[in-house]
Write an enzyme that holds these catalytic residues in place. Sequence first.
Site, PDB file in Angstrom:
ATOM      1  CB  CYS A  81      -7.404 -41.923  40.520  1.00 50.80           C
ATOM      2  SG  CYS A  81      -6.826 -43.144  39.302  1.00 50.80           S
ATOM      3  CG  HIS A 184      -7.473 -38.912  37.054  1.00 49.32           C
ATOM      4  ND1 HIS A 184      -6.573 -38.698  38.073  1.00 49.32           N
ATOM      5  CD2 HIS A 184      -7.204 -40.143  36.561  1.00 49.32           C
ATOM      6  CE1 HIS A 184      -5.778 -39.754  38.186  1.00 49.32           C
ATOM      7  NE2 HIS A 184      -6.146 -40.644  37.278  1.00 49.32           N
ATOM      8  CD  GLU A 186      -6.915 -35.289  38.840  1.00 51.91           C
ATOM      9  OE1 GLU A 186      -6.056 -36.177  38.739  1.00 51.91           O
ATOM     10  OE2 GLU A 186      -8.057 -35.497  39.299  1.00 51.91           O
TER      11      GLU A 186
END
Length: 206
Positions: A81, A184, A186
């Site tokens: 990001c 992202h 994650e």
Amino acid sequence: MSGLVIVDYDAGNIGSVANICKKAGGKAEISADPERIAAAGKLILPGVGHFGRAMARLNDSGIRAALDAAKDRGAPILGICLGMQLLLKHSEEGDADGLGWIDAHAKRFDLPAPLKVPHMGWNDVAFTRPDVLTKGLEDEARFYFVHSYVVQAVDESAVLGRTDYGGPFVSVVQKDNVWGFQCHPEKSHKYGLTVIRNFIDKVPSL
């Protein structure tokens, strides 16, 4: 000293990145110590927030020099990001210079109605070529995005993936030992887990 280090420069999403590394079977150390960062076997540069302020923190803390040292000796580095945008030469956000590892700049989305900024939510990524980090994602790749600035003027050789939001934009870059994902991983469930697992398992540490 080697191992996987997540760079802590006070720019958010550190915990969630550490959690997905653990879920992927890796052991990641969180560090703000320039010496530790410079010596890492591989690095993840996460981040959410303002480009100019983030670069100021990297510069003032000594972490920027440590990142340059790690990159120059060939340590694999993954930017996520804001961390991806910091890899670039410059951003309009704060009118600030970045690390300069990828020959490109970041510009705020300029989109027609009804499209909104930031670009937020799930979207597809079309990978432009095979890569160790995208192995297993050849047929399907959906990731979670939250960003208001977008990578522009990228050398085609550094483009690894594109996404469409009011037109195509570069969402993944790769050059030498450096990767950047605008999304992202994650927060992207099995797709992001695949990317992080590949980074941990398939990319050799120094």
